[in-house]
Design a protein around this motif. Structure first.
Motif, PDB file in Angstrom:
ATOM      1  N   UNK A  77     -74.405  63.679 -27.216  1.00  0.00           N
ATOM      2  CA  UNK A  77     -75.197  62.551 -27.705  1.00  0.00           C
ATOM      3  C   UNK A  77     -76.573  62.601 -27.056  1.00  0.00           C
ATOM      4  N   UNK A  78     -77.601  62.460 -27.887  1.00  0.00           N
ATOM      5  CA  UNK A  78     -78.974  62.389 -27.384  1.00  0.00           C
ATOM      6  C   UNK A  78     -79.653  61.167 -27.998  1.00  0.00           C
ATOM      7  N   UNK A  79     -80.557  60.593 -27.225  1.00  0.00           N
ATOM      8  CA  UNK A  79     -81.288  59.412 -27.672  1.00  0.00           C
ATOM      9  C   UNK A  79     -82.769  59.745 -27.736  1.00  0.00           C
ATOM     10  N   UNK A  80     -83.441  59.194 -28.717  1.00  0.00           N
ATOM     11  CA  UNK A  80     -84.889  59.332 -28.798  1.00  0.00           C
ATOM     12  C   UNK A  80     -85.473  58.024 -29.317  1.00  0.00           C
ATOM     13  N   UNK A  81     -86.759  57.835 -29.078  1.00  0.00           N
ATOM     14  CA  UNK A  81     -87.424  56.613 -29.499  1.00  0.00           C
ATOM     15  C   UNK A  81     -87.510  55.616 -28.362  1.00  0.00           C
ATOM     16  N   UNK A  82     -88.177  54.524 -28.644  1.00  0.00           N
ATOM     17  CA  UNK A  82     -88.426  53.494 -27.638  1.00  0.00           C
ATOM     18  C   UNK A  82     -87.475  52.313 -27.838  1.00  0.00           C
ATOM     19  N   UNK A  83     -86.847  51.896 -26.744  1.00  0.00           N
ATOM     20  CA  UNK A  83     -85.981  50.726 -26.834  1.00  0.00           C
ATOM     21  C   UNK A  83     -86.815  49.462 -27.044  1.00  0.00           C
ATOM     22  N   UNK A  84     -87.945  49.371 -26.361  1.00  0.00           N
ATOM     23  CA  UNK A  84     -88.774  48.169 -26.470  1.00  0.00           C
ATOM     24  C   UNK A  84     -89.398  48.034 -27.865  1.00  0.00           C
ATOM     25  N   UNK A  85     -89.720  49.161 -28.486  1.00  0.00           N
ATOM     26  CA  UNK A  85     -90.284  49.121 -29.846  1.00  0.00           C
ATOM     27  C   UNK A  85     -89.189  49.093 -30.911  1.00  0.00           C
ATOM     28  N   UNK A  86     -87.933  49.087 -30.466  1.00  0.00           N
ATOM     29  CA  UNK A  86     -86.766  49.057 -31.346  1.00  0.00           C
ATOM     30  C   UNK A  86     -86.729  50.247 -32.314  1.00  0.00           C
ATOM     31  N   UNK A  87     -87.134  51.409 -31.792  1.00  0.00           N
ATOM     32  CA  UNK A  87     -87.068  52.630 -32.590  1.00  0.00           C
ATOM     33  C   UNK A  87     -86.074  53.635 -32.004  1.00  0.00           C
ATOM     34  N   UNK A  88     -85.252  53.178 -31.058  1.00  0.00           N
ATOM     35  CA  UNK A  88     -84.301  54.078 -30.415  1.00  0.00           C
ATOM     36  C   UNK A  88     -83.225  54.494 -31.417  1.00  0.00           C
ATOM     37  N   UNK A  89     -82.982  55.797 -31.480  1.00  0.00           N
ATOM     38  CA  UNK A  89     -81.984  56.366 -32.387  1.00  0.00           C
ATOM     39  C   UNK A  89     -81.122  57.361 -31.642  1.00  0.00           C
ATOM     40  N   UNK A  90     -79.912  57.531 -32.128  1.00  0.00           N
ATOM     41  CA  UNK A  90     -78.956  58.452 -31.527  1.00  0.00           C
ATOM     42  C   UNK A  90     -78.781  59.656 -32.444  1.00  0.00           C
ATOM     43  N   UNK A  91     -78.654  60.830 -31.852  1.00  0.00           N
ATOM     44  CA  UNK A  91     -78.292  62.023 -32.612  1.00  0.00           C
ATOM     45  C   UNK A  91     -77.062  62.639 -31.954  1.00  0.00           C
ATOM     46  N   UNK A  92     -76.244  63.286 -32.782  1.00  0.00           N
ATOM     47  CA  UNK A  92     -75.059  63.969 -32.273  1.00  0.00           C
ATOM     48  C   UNK A  92     -75.222  65.459 -32.564  1.00  0.00           C
ATOM     49  N   UNK A  93     -75.048  66.276 -31.526  1.00  0.00           N
ATOM     50  CA  UNK A  93     -75.094  67.730 -31.691  1.00  0.00           C
ATOM     51  C   UNK A  93     -73.693  68.265 -31.471  1.00  0.00           C
ATOM     52  N   UNK A  94     -73.183  68.994 -32.457  1.00  0.00           N
ATOM     53  CA  UNK A  94     -71.846  69.575 -32.353  1.00  0.00           C
ATOM     54  C   UNK A  94     -71.830  70.640 -31.270  1.00  0.00           C
ATOM     55  N   UNK A  95     -70.867  70.551 -30.380  1.00  0.00           N
ATOM     56  CA  UNK A  95     -70.681  71.569 -29.356  1.00  0.00           C
ATOM     57  C   UNK A  95     -69.739  72.618 -29.955  1.00  0.00           C
ATOM     58  N   UNK A  96     -70.159  73.881 -30.013  1.00  0.00           N
ATOM     59  CA  UNK A  96     -69.304  74.887 -30.656  1.00  0.00           C
ATOM     60  C   UNK A  96     -68.068  75.219 -29.821  1.00  0.00           C
ATOM     61  N   UNK A  97     -66.962  75.481 -30.553  1.00  0.00           N
ATOM     62  CA  UNK A  97     -65.725  75.920 -29.902  1.00  0.00           C
ATOM     63  C   UNK A  97     -65.806  77.423 -29.668  1.00  0.00           C
ATOM     64  N   UNK A  98     -64.926  77.912 -28.804  1.00  0.00           N
ATOM     65  CA  UNK A  98     -64.811  79.347 -28.593  1.00  0.00           C
ATOM     66  C   UNK A  98     -64.236  79.993 -29.843  1.00  0.00           C
ATOM     67  N   UNK A  99     -64.713  81.161 -30.182  1.00  0.00           N
ATOM     68  CA  UNK A  99     -64.156  81.872 -31.319  1.00  0.00           C
ATOM     69  C   UNK A  99     -62.754  82.343 -30.970  1.00  0.00           C
ATOM     70  N   UNK A 100     -61.852  82.246 -31.934  1.00  0.00           N
ATOM     71  CA  UNK A 100     -60.485  82.716 -31.726  1.00  0.00           C
ATOM     72  C   UNK A 100     -59.653  81.801 -30.838  1.00  0.00           C
ATOM     73  N   UNK A 101     -60.110  80.580 -30.650  1.00  0.00           N
ATOM     74  CA  UNK A 101     -59.384  79.647 -29.797  1.00  0.00           C
ATOM     75  C   UNK A 101     -59.297  78.307 -30.498  1.00  0.00           C
ATOM     76  N   UNK A 102     -58.292  77.549 -30.137  1.00  0.00           N
ATOM     77  CA  UNK A 102     -58.133  76.214 -30.710  1.00  0.00           C
ATOM     78  C   UNK A 102     -58.806  75.156 -29.855  1.00  0.00           C
TER      79      UNK A 102
END
Length: 155
Positions: A77-102
């Motif tokens: 989870x990453x946040x960007x924007x200003x809380x005081x200006x009410x422009x704060x937004x969240x982004x989610x970046x998928x963390x990749x799994x290991x290949x060949x593993x569950x």
């Protein structure tokens, strides 16, 4: 005496019941995964209230069930924007799994995790990995049963 089509019609009831059982099992596994994800979420929500921005957790684990498939992914989870200006937004970046593993590499998760949440991550990720493995195998069985049912319907 019953015809071949009648006999095959009765034979397809068994695979259809088995298919339905397996689909229900995927739902049960989804509920188990959701409970494990909720454990991490509750810990993070309780822990983040008492922490400064640099000590807050940036990990989020999410279960998604669609039809008879299930995914359990970790996100940063990453946040960007200003809380005081009410422009704060969240982004989610998928963390990749290991290949060949569950499962996810705990070292990768550990680099993003806070020290206070690592115990829970180390406890739930092996369980989530086993759930992913079971869902994979169950889906292969469902696919095979679908072929059996379609074959019985064509005959």
């Amino acid at each position: 005496m019953e015809t071949l089509n009648d006999a095959l019609g009765h034979a397809s009831e068994g695979p259809e019941k088995a298919r339905q059982y397996l689909m229900n099992y995927v739902q049960e596994l989804g509920e188990q995964a959701t409970e494990l994800c909720q454990q991490h979420f509750n810990l993070v929500m309780d822990g983040n209230k008492q922490k400064s921005w640099s000590d807050k957790s940036v990990l989020f684990v999410q279960t998604r069930i669609r039809g008879n498939s299930l995914t359990v992914n970790w996100y940063e989870i990453r946040w960007y924007g200003s809380k005081s200006a009410k422009t704060r937004r969240m982004t989610k970046r998928l963390i990749p799994k290991q290949k060949g593993s569950y499962g996810y590499n705990l070292a990768v998760l550990g680099k993003l995790a806070q020290h206070w949440e690592m115990d829970v991550i180390e406890a739930i990720e092996p369980k989530l990995s086993e759930i992913r493995r079971r869902v994979y195998l169950v889906n292969k069985a469902i696919t095979s049963l679908n072929h059996v049912v379609r074959g019985a319907q064509r005959a």
